[in-house]
Design an enzyme around this catalytic site. Sequence first.
Site, PDB file in Angstrom:
ATOM      1  N   GLU A   1       4.453  -1.989  -0.303  1.00  0.00           N
ATOM      2  CA  GLU A   1       4.268  -0.844   0.587  1.00  0.00           C
ATOM      3  C   GLU A   1       4.485  -1.273   2.043  1.00  0.00           C
ATOM      4  O   GLU A   1       5.164  -0.605   2.813  1.00  0.00           O
ATOM      5  CB  GLU A   1       2.863  -0.290   0.394  1.00  0.00           C
TER       6      GLU A   1
ATOM      7  N   ARG B   1      -4.955 -13.664 -11.362  1.00  0.00           N
ATOM      8  CA  ARG B   1      -5.782 -13.159 -12.467  1.00  0.00           C
ATOM      9  C   ARG B   1      -5.110 -13.279 -13.823  1.00  0.00           C
ATOM     10  O   ARG B   1      -5.746 -13.079 -14.860  1.00  0.00           O
ATOM     11  CB  ARG B   1      -6.264 -11.739 -12.170  1.00  0.00           C
TER      12      ARG B   1
HETATM   13  P1  AMP Z   1       1.520  -3.830  -8.895  1.00  0.00           P
HETATM   14  O1  AMP Z   1       2.560  -4.815  -8.441  1.00  0.00           O
HETATM   15  O2  AMP Z   1       1.441  -2.609  -8.026  1.00  0.00           O
HETATM   16  O3  AMP Z   1       1.679  -3.463 -10.367  1.00  0.00           O
HETATM   17  O4  AMP Z   1       0.107  -4.523  -8.695  1.00  0.00           O
HETATM   18  C1  AMP Z   1      -0.323  -5.419  -9.633  1.00  0.00           C
HETATM   19  C2  AMP Z   1      -1.167  -6.535  -9.037  1.00  0.00           C
HETATM   20  O5  AMP Z   1      -2.090  -6.066  -8.064  1.00  0.00           O
HETATM   21  C3  AMP Z   1      -1.958  -7.161 -10.156  1.00  0.00           C
HETATM   22  O6  AMP Z   1      -1.887  -8.568 -10.008  1.00  0.00           O
HETATM   23  C4  AMP Z   1      -3.359  -6.639  -9.982  1.00  0.00           C
HETATM   24  O7  AMP Z   1      -4.270  -7.676 -10.153  1.00  0.00           O
HETATM   25  C5  AMP Z   1      -3.434  -6.081  -8.567  1.00  0.00           C
HETATM   26  N1  AMP Z   1      -3.915  -4.675  -8.505  1.00  0.00           N
HETATM   27  C6  AMP Z   1      -3.201  -3.596  -8.094  1.00  0.00           C
HETATM   28  N2  AMP Z   1      -3.923  -2.462  -8.132  1.00  0.00           N
HETATM   29  C7  AMP Z   1      -5.141  -2.816  -8.606  1.00  0.00           C
HETATM   30  C8  AMP Z   1      -6.351  -2.083  -8.909  1.00  0.00           C
HETATM   31  N3  AMP Z   1      -6.467  -0.758  -8.731  1.00  0.00           N
HETATM   32  N4  AMP Z   1      -7.391  -2.770  -9.404  1.00  0.00           N
HETATM   33  C9  AMP Z   1      -7.295  -4.112  -9.598  1.00  0.00           C
HETATM   34  N5  AMP Z   1      -6.209  -4.857  -9.330  1.00  0.00           N
HETATM   35  C10 AMP Z   1      -5.127  -4.224  -8.836  1.00  0.00           C
END
Ligand code: AMP
Length: 178
Positions: free
Chosen positions: A102, A65
């Site tokens: 996780e 994205r």
């Molecule tokens: P993180 O590594 O936990 O910061 O997760 C980030 C990645 O997961 C990004 O590429 C987001 O597109 C996706 N992501 C995680 N949580 C969400 C959410 N609640 N809504 C949409 N995309 C998410």
Amino acid sequence: MNEETNKERLIKSVRNIPDFPIPGIQFKDVTTLFKDAECLQILSDTMYDMYKDKGITKVIGIESRGFIMGPILATRLKTGFVPIRKPGKLPAEVIEECYDKEYGTDCVQIHKDAIDENDIVLLHDDLLATGGTMKAACSLVKKLNPKKIYVNFIIELEELKGKDIFDDDVEIESILSL
Ligand code: AMP
């Protein structure tokens, strides 16, 4: 439109999908921003204003994205665009960084010759949740010694405090805090 009106316009256009992809997750769907011409223009203009005076030489998008606004911003800033991808996708010589999720681990890769020590880079992804993905991307990019790293998200999920895991030498900004 002023800045506040623009943000309100964006916030009301983000689609929330409860329990996707697993129960308990409130998924923020940014495709509803991209399909709306006015929202897409606000995103492009806002990001351009945030970074136009920073001397950025490369915009780096995180799969997948980050591959939408990343190249749009790169053309506005007149910089190159570089993808960070999941393993096995980039065809030339890569470097890799792995991180704990996780359940299990994940890895990200970048072409070894994509940036160098003369670059000022902006890493972009759609959303900051725990920060694990972007932290790994920053560690990966640091191995190539750019002069400075900026990080940008469309949305930051404030209560997860993902920003706290980053080192102070990385400047992180989000367009929307939800
Ligand atoms: P993180 O590594 O936990 O910061 O997760 C980030 C990645 O997961 C990004 O590429 C987001 O597109 C996706 N992501 C995680 N949580 C969400 C959410 N609640 N809504 C949409 N995309 C998410």
